[in-house]
Design a protein around this motif. Structure first.
Motif, PDB file in Angstrom:
ATOM      1  N   ASP A  46      73.020  84.241  46.995  1.00  0.00           N
ATOM      2  CA  ASP A  46      73.945  83.748  48.021  1.00  0.00           C
ATOM      3  C   ASP A  46      73.212  82.934  49.079  1.00  0.00           C
ATOM      4  O   ASP A  46      73.702  81.888  49.515  1.00  0.00           O
ATOM      5  CB  ASP A  46      74.681  84.911  48.693  1.00  0.00           C
ATOM      6  N   ASP A  49      72.342  79.505  47.742  1.00  0.00           N
ATOM      7  CA  ASP A  49      73.540  78.653  47.712  1.00  0.00           C
ATOM      8  C   ASP A  49      73.902  78.146  49.102  1.00  0.00           C
ATOM      9  O   ASP A  49      74.252  76.979  49.274  1.00  0.00           O
ATOM     10  CB  ASP A  49      74.721  79.395  47.092  1.00  0.00           C
ATOM     11  N   ARG A  50      73.813  79.005  50.107  1.00  0.00           N
ATOM     12  CA  ARG A  50      74.132  78.578  51.471  1.00  0.00           C
ATOM     13  C   ARG A  50      73.118  77.565  51.992  1.00  0.00           C
ATOM     14  O   ARG A  50      73.477  76.607  52.672  1.00  0.00           O
ATOM     15  CB  ARG A  50      74.228  79.781  52.408  1.00  0.00           C
ATOM     16  N   ALA A  53      73.960  74.274  50.301  1.00  0.00           N
ATOM     17  CA  ALA A  53      75.192  73.688  50.838  1.00  0.00           C
ATOM     18  C   ALA A  53      74.924  73.055  52.201  1.00  0.00           C
ATOM     19  O   ALA A  53      75.356  71.924  52.452  1.00  0.00           O
ATOM     20  CB  ALA A  53      76.275  74.762  50.937  1.00  0.00           C
ATOM     21  N   ARG A  54      74.198  73.764  53.060  1.00  0.00           N
ATOM     22  CA  ARG A  54      73.926  73.238  54.399  1.00  0.00           C
ATOM     23  C   ARG A  54      72.959  72.067  54.347  1.00  0.00           C
ATOM     24  O   ARG A  54      73.184  71.028  54.946  1.00  0.00           O
ATOM     25  CB  ARG A  54      73.360  74.352  55.285  1.00  0.00           C
ATOM     26  N   SER A  59      79.381  71.381  48.326  1.00  0.00           N
ATOM     27  CA  SER A  59      80.422  72.403  48.283  1.00  0.00           C
ATOM     28  C   SER A  59      79.807  73.669  47.675  1.00  0.00           C
ATOM     29  O   SER A  59      78.741  73.598  47.041  1.00  0.00           O
ATOM     30  CB  SER A  59      81.585  71.931  47.407  1.00  0.00           C
ATOM     31  N   PRO A  60      80.457  74.819  47.816  1.00  0.00           N
ATOM     32  CA  PRO A  60      79.929  76.034  47.184  1.00  0.00           C
ATOM     33  C   PRO A  60      79.739  75.865  45.672  1.00  0.00           C
ATOM     34  O   PRO A  60      78.745  76.331  45.113  1.00  0.00           O
ATOM     35  CB  PRO A  60      80.982  77.095  47.504  1.00  0.00           C
ATOM     36  N   ALA A  63      76.654  73.646  45.081  1.00  0.00           N
ATOM     37  CA  ALA A  63      75.428  74.392  45.387  1.00  0.00           C
ATOM     38  C   ALA A  63      75.099  75.365  44.253  1.00  0.00           C
ATOM     39  O   ALA A  63      73.942  75.469  43.825  1.00  0.00           O
ATOM     40  CB  ALA A  63      75.574  75.136  46.711  1.00  0.00           C
ATOM     41  N   ALA A  64      76.104  76.063  43.756  1.00  0.00           N
ATOM     42  CA  ALA A  64      75.886  77.007  42.656  1.00  0.00           C
ATOM     43  C   ALA A  64      75.436  76.274  41.390  1.00  0.00           C
ATOM     44  O   ALA A  64      74.580  76.756  40.646  1.00  0.00           O
ATOM     45  CB  ALA A  64      77.160  77.809  42.386  1.00  0.00           C
ATOM     46  N   ARG A  67      71.791  75.303  41.877  1.00  0.00           N
ATOM     47  CA  ARG A  67      70.969  76.506  41.709  1.00  0.00           C
ATOM     48  C   ARG A  67      70.850  76.878  40.235  1.00  0.00           C
ATOM     49  O   ARG A  67      69.782  77.235  39.749  1.00  0.00           O
ATOM     50  CB  ARG A  67      71.530  77.679  42.511  1.00  0.00           C
TER      51      ARG A  67
END
Length: 150
Positions: A46, A49-50, A53-54, A59-60, A63-64, A67
């Motif tokens: 998590d 992913d954050r 994204a930042r 977007s989530p 990002a996923a 990853r």
């Protein structure tokens, strides 16, 4: 795709990577640090992913996806020393410095600092050209929840 990126990373004189490849390589380092203690925890996933994204305005879902690609690249990448040295030669300093802070954010995500993680982050920071003092300052910013400019 990964074979070409790895080949360019470990070339005798790697050229600066285009942004998508640099993102992927740097994300693979985040994955490697998260996996270094043998527990690739959901909190670390998590956090990665954050961070993505930042940092990259993703977007989530995006990002996923990044990853997920980085997880595959990390499995195929050479040993940490060669992989990290190659990134140092191919990625601008500011990006490498920000990555050390992101590495600390991943290490601290599960609330536990393992010896394996500490040793790996120290090695990686050094190989990226980031000194111990700057790495410690990055860790302190993460622990204090101070956002960075990146």
């Amino acid at each position: 795709m990964f074979a070409d990126l790895l080949r360019r990373l470990v070339a005798p004189e790697p050229e600066q990577l285009p942004d998508p490849d640099a993102r992927l390589a740097l994300t693979a380092l985040l994955v490697r640090i998260a996996r270094s203690d043998g527990d690739y925890a959901e909190t670390e996933v998590d956090r990665i992913d954050r961070i993505l994204a930042r940092r990259y305005g993703l977007s989530p879902f995006e990002a996923a996806y990044l990853r997920g690609q980085a997880e595959t690249l990390e499995e195929e990448a050479p040993d940490t020393v060669r992989f990290t040295r190659a990134i140092k030669d191919a990625v601008p300093y500011d990006d490498r410095s920000a990555v050390v802070e992101a590495l600390w954010a991943v290490v601290l995500a599960d609330g536990v600092r393992d010896d394996e993680e500490d040793a790996l982050i120290r090695l990686v920071a050094n190989l990226l050209g980031i000194n111990d003092r700057d790495s410690a300052l990055a860790r302190q910013r993460v622990e204090a929840g101070i956002p960075t400019a990146r």
